[in-house]
Design a protein around this motif. Structure first.
Motif, mmCIF file in Angstrom:
data_model
loop_
_atom_site.group_PDB
_atom_site.id
_atom_site.type_symbol
_atom_site.label_atom_id
_atom_site.label_comp_id
_atom_site.label_asym_id
_atom_site.label_seq_id
_atom_site.Cartn_x
_atom_site.Cartn_y
_atom_site.Cartn_z
ATOM 1 N N LEU A 1 1.015 -1.096 -0.131
ATOM 2 C CA LEU A 1 -0.051 -0.014 -0.008
ATOM 3 C C LEU A 1 0.830 1.214 0.144
ATOM 4 C CD1 LEU A 1 -2.822 -1.121 2.787
ATOM 5 C CD2 LEU A 1 -2.966 -0.443 0.481
ATOM 6 N N ARG B 1 5.412 0.757 4.365
ATOM 7 C CA ARG B 1 6.785 0.362 4.129
ATOM 8 C C ARG B 1 6.981 -1.001 4.621
ATOM 9 N NH1 ARG B 1 9.813 4.946 7.400
ATOM 10 N NH2 ARG B 1 7.437 4.765 8.146
ATOM 11 N N ASP B 2 8.064 -1.882 3.793
ATOM 12 C CA ASP B 2 8.413 -3.150 4.416
ATOM 13 C C ASP B 2 9.813 -2.464 4.769
ATOM 14 O OD1 ASP B 2 6.521 -5.158 3.557
ATOM 15 O OD2 ASP B 2 7.597 -4.941 1.726
ATOM 16 N N LYS C 1 -10.846 3.777 9.682
ATOM 17 C CA LYS C 1 -11.642 3.235 10.226
ATOM 18 C C LYS C 1 -11.998 1.812 9.963
ATOM 19 C CE LYS C 1 -13.458 7.854 10.121
ATOM 20 N NZ LYS C 1 -12.505 8.374 9.246
ATOM 21 N N GLU D 1 1.387 5.115 7.877
ATOM 22 C CA GLU D 1 1.946 3.921 8.935
ATOM 23 C C GLU D 1 3.443 4.493 9.565
ATOM 24 O OE1 GLU D 1 0.783 -0.114 8.249
ATOM 25 O OE2 GLU D 1 2.488 -0.747 9.520
ATOM 26 N N THR E 1 6.922 -5.904 8.364
ATOM 27 C CA THR E 1 5.778 -5.581 7.253
ATOM 28 C C THR E 1 5.052 -4.664 7.788
ATOM 29 O OG1 THR E 1 4.810 -7.496 7.420
ATOM 30 C CG2 THR E 1 6.515 -7.752 5.966
ATOM 31 N N PRO E 2 4.043 -4.160 6.898
ATOM 32 C CA PRO E 2 3.226 -3.072 7.528
ATOM 33 C C PRO E 2 2.024 -3.664 8.069
ATOM 34 C CG PRO E 2 3.506 -2.618 5.044
ATOM 35 C CD PRO E 2 4.205 -4.099 5.284
ATOM 36 N N VAL E 3 1.280 -3.291 9.133
ATOM 37 C CA VAL E 3 0.191 -3.892 9.616
ATOM 38 C C VAL E 3 -0.978 -3.705 8.507
ATOM 39 C CG1 VAL E 3 -1.732 -3.070 11.132
ATOM 40 C CG2 VAL E 3 0.546 -3.055 11.873
ATOM 41 N N MET E 4 -1.172 -2.771 7.608
ATOM 42 C CA MET E 4 -2.095 -2.520 6.633
ATOM 43 C C MET E 4 -1.321 -3.284 5.240
ATOM 44 S SD MET E 4 -3.691 1.190 7.029
ATOM 45 C CE MET E 4 -2.180 1.929 6.253
ATOM 46 N N GLU E 5 -2.437 -4.181 4.750
ATOM 47 C CA GLU E 5 -1.941 -4.871 3.500
ATOM 48 C C GLU E 5 -3.082 -4.483 2.482
ATOM 49 O OE1 GLU E 5 0.788 -6.379 2.278
ATOM 50 O OE2 GLU E 5 1.797 -6.759 4.198
ATOM 51 N N HIS E 6 -2.981 -4.453 1.076
ATOM 52 C CA HIS E 6 -4.009 -4.747 0.144
ATOM 53 C C HIS E 6 -4.917 -5.708 0.452
ATOM 54 C CE1 HIS E 6 -2.972 -1.610 -2.804
ATOM 55 N NE2 HIS E 6 -1.688 -1.668 -2.746
ATOM 56 N N PHE F 1 -9.894 -8.328 9.131
ATOM 57 C CA PHE F 1 -10.319 -6.913 9.404
ATOM 58 C C PHE F 1 -10.128 -6.022 8.478
ATOM 59 C CE2 PHE F 1 -9.980 -7.753 14.086
ATOM 60 C CZ PHE F 1 -11.294 -7.530 14.616
ATOM 61 N N LYS F 2 -11.342 -5.287 7.751
ATOM 62 C CA LYS F 2 -11.207 -4.304 6.748
ATOM 63 C C LYS F 2 -11.324 -2.913 6.896
ATOM 64 C CE LYS F 2 -13.417 -8.696 4.856
ATOM 65 N NZ LYS F 2 -13.850 -9.139 6.130
ATOM 66 N N LEU F 3 -10.363 -2.100 6.334
ATOM 67 C CA LEU F 3 -10.483 -0.821 6.447
ATOM 68 C C LEU F 3 -11.437 0.001 5.609
ATOM 69 C CD1 LEU F 3 -6.671 -0.694 7.372
ATOM 70 C CD2 LEU F 3 -8.603 0.289 8.791
ATOM 71 N N LYS G 1 -10.358 -1.203 0.520
ATOM 72 C CA LYS G 1 -9.152 -1.608 -0.131
ATOM 73 C C LYS G 1 -7.924 -2.096 0.701
ATOM 74 C CE LYS G 1 -6.340 2.339 -1.591
ATOM 75 N NZ LYS G 1 -5.573 3.171 -2.685
ATOM 76 N N ARG G 2 -7.943 -1.938 1.983
ATOM 77 C CA ARG G 2 -7.053 -2.063 2.868
ATOM 78 C C ARG G 2 -7.514 -3.359 4.072
ATOM 79 N NH1 ARG G 2 -7.161 3.200 2.349
ATOM 80 N NH2 ARG G 2 -5.148 4.279 1.710
ATOM 81 N N LEU H 1 -6.305 -5.613 7.622
ATOM 82 C CA LEU H 1 -5.277 -5.651 8.626
ATOM 83 C C LEU H 1 -4.360 -7.168 8.351
ATOM 84 C CD1 LEU H 1 -6.571 -4.390 11.939
ATOM 85 C CD2 LEU H 1 -5.514 -3.271 10.068
#
Lengths: 443, 443
Positions: free
Chosen positions: A6, A10-11, A64, A141, B41-46, B63-65, B94-95, B97
């Protein structure tokens, strides 16, 4: 499917993790030396805990979470009919991602007030999320790194936090300037200039001095209807260089000056490694600060502030717990990282973990290597074994790419006589050693 | 507003953070000793990266954002009209967790394949999120702790991971049993019993042996239409205790046995501190494992597995990178914490940070205390100063509540002669010391 990450996230590759932890570990060790305790709060909070705490703009930037299951069953029908996205949110989302560490800390203090001792000295290093438009150096993030003490109005803590800044940055090898001021002095200037009711406008204008200069600030003040007398008075006071020379006839100004002097008495400034500078133009935006304010900038790099904070009178009021004065500062970890890269301040060995790798000529040698590795690791030496007896060139390439400083190649000779040729990958030197000498050499 | 925390999430108080870090630090130090590198790696992914990777049930638990801004403007009108929550999701979210660390790791490997060396040995300790119904011991936000190597099919790594389990748990003071098996042996049993096409059903049934016993498993197998001959054959093979005694006439079984023996050759089992047990009934659910599988249980506590893992043939296939074999295990950090609490295995000093606190009789003493603290901290002694000269009883209470081992009270005498009475809060003993002696004593 092409893998994607996204925007705004970042990685972190191993080298980056090591460098980031280098910064965090130094910060934590100083926090602990001053008696600050670590806490952690969840990434997800009730949306109702977060909403309304960061202004209207902040509410928009909160991430959210969609309620799980058949969320449409409970969706607000009127909002749906009106295509009202904002109005629909409360009915389909009850969770949000942490936006900063201050609101969760306030919630934590109120909920755990019977489990903690006051004054409560805590630090917290965790990521936060903001739906800002991503751009260079601005992420959705990112980590915050906060240290606060609540439940005391003692100015000793202001002195402590200045010392913490000084110590962390000198450990990191960064020269910084620690600018301090007091909101009460800004209020005092307004009072002195007859601008008591407009002191917020005055502060907002002064906050821009860095960016738009005296002329720009004067113009903004004129735009707000300040008289030229009042504006001149403000600038004549701002021109005072030394705190001692600042004479107020009003209570707020006197109190602000008194507080800064008291902080000075708690500090042995001569023993600090960085400059502490009284800067009356320091305003720290429109935050919730009510007394002492502080901001840190790097002397040798062009970069905004790499730290800041201040005292607030009412951390927990919105959660029903009154009169919790506190003071805290934060470290701009992401910017500190960038400055340290720019100035090449990371120690060269910070990314080095594995000390030695064992390569092998055939399957029997590989089994022998595994046993040798066992002994090395038992002696606490970080050891790898190349996992198959492929061409030596390929094995060596791996050792090189990974930047491993020592290599031993296991062949039939080594297995027979127990003498190992230790190769230093930097110098190219080789040394023949028994197992015992090898352990001594590497430990 | 009453502060609340979301069900299924937790705050961590300082004591808990210290204990959790105690576990994580031991795990990390062992990982590093074996040459594994940290990534994050990020908490949020595609959401598209995550969806479809964990089965239908998993998709529900993601969990979807909610997209930010006017998300309704792009909402799927048909799904809205049909009140179809699931159908609406892709158009308003589109994101997601992170649900585990394996899928983000696979994405990471593919995206950074040119920045890393293969075999790539990585570890990752980060939280993940699942919208499971919260209950005792089951959280919606919890940590996973994974160590994997990809890009090699060498069985050396299986041996390494067994050693890592052994070393971590013995450092932690936990006695464990490390059960190992190989999926190919399970397949071999099925082949031997003429159940080649039903080997998954057979594995699912065997996996329940612990819970429902032989009779239950036999019943389940009958329900699947297995002949009693086939079932008898399965159980006669499962009754074989030693790997060496297991004779297969099919390729899969032979290969599985051969692999386990090869792992044995890489291990110096006599040097391990915990038992490694071959357990043919170990199945590890229906995961993506294709070879070696492993599971760890604590010997002295009633608790499910506290670790497990195995080899997989195709980590990155869904991201378009073929033939990346890998093997990895994870540590059930949350359960390990609970077992260690139950068995009282945390060192008593793990939660102790501040070594000494300075109390003071009046404001002048407090300023003196601040200077003393400066010297103590410069000598790397974790020091606090009680921030105001309130009643001594209140100051002492804070020192006690915080569990700080040493106290010095600063009065006019101490300021004059520079001799300080160091009080040991455990024994009650007092000792009069000069500043130099104090530093020597506490360092």
């Amino acid at each position: 499917m092409k893998p994607q990450i996204l925007k705004g996230t970042r990685d972190f590759l191993p080298e980056q993790v090591y460098k980031r932890n280098y910064i965090f570990d130094i910060i934590k060790s100083v926090f602990q030396k001053y008696g600050y305790l670590p806490i952690e709060t969840p990434v997800m909070e009730h949306l109702s805990t977060l909403t309304g705490k960061y202004g209207e703009e902040g509410d928009k930037l909160l991430f959210k979470l969609l309620n799980n299951g058949d969320f449409l069953a409970k969706a607000n029908k009127d909002a749906l009919a009106a295509n009202d996205s904002v109005g629909l949110i409360p009915s389909i989302s009850k969770r949000g991602l942490r936006y900063d560490l201050t609101v969760p800390f306030a919630r934590f203090v109120v909920m755990h007030q019977n489990d903690i001792s006051f004054p409560f000295k805590r630090y917290q290093i965790q990521p936060v999320w903001r739906a800002d438009r991503p751009q260079k150096g601005r992420y959705q993030e990112f980590y915050q790194c906060d240290v606060d003490v609540v439940g005391s109005d003692s100015l000793l803590y202001e002195a402590e936090l200045i010392q913490i800044y000084d110590e962390v940055f000198s450990h990191l090898g960064l020269n910084v300037t620690i600018k301090v001021n007091n909101r009460k002095i800004l209020k005092g200037i307004a009072d002195e200039a007859g601008l008591s009711d407009q002191w917020v406008d005055m502060t907002v204008a002064i906050d821009k001095l860095d960016k738009i200069g005296e002329e720009g600030v004067r113009k903004e003040m004129e735009g707000k209807g300040f008289t030229s007398n009042a504006i001149d008075k403000v600038f004549s006071l701002l021109a005072t260089e030394k705190l001692e020379d600042l004479n107020f006839t009003n209570e707020s100004g006197k109190k602000g000056k008194e507080e800064l002097l008291a902080i000075h008495d708690f500090l042995d400034e001569s023993k600090l490694k960085n400059k502490v500078k009284f800067d009356m133009t320091l305003a720290r935006g429109l935050g919730y600060y009510t007394g002492f304010i502080v901001e840190v900038s790097a002397d040798d790099a062009v970069m905004g502030s790499i730290g800041g904070g201040g005292r607030y009178d009412d951390l927990t009021g919105s959660f029903g717990m009154k009169d919790m004065s506190g003071v805290g500062v934060s470290f701009g970890a992401e910017r500190i990282y960038d400055v340290m890269e720019e100035l090449d301040l990371f120690p060269t060995d910070v990314t080095q973990s594995t000390q030695i790798i064992l390569l092998s000529f055939d399957k029997k040698c590989l089994e022998h290597a595994a046993k040798i590795a066992f002994k090395l690791r038992a002696a606490n030496i970080a050891t790898e074994v190349y996992p198959s007896a492929v061409k030596m060139k390929k094995q060596m390439k791996y050792a090189n790419d990974r930047g491993i400083p020592y290599v031993i190649v296991i062949g039939s000779e080594e297995m027979e006589n127990g003498i190992y040729k230790l190769k230093n990958m930097t110098s190219g030197d080789q040394q023949s050693l028994s197992m015992d000498d090898l352990l001594l050499k590497l430990q």
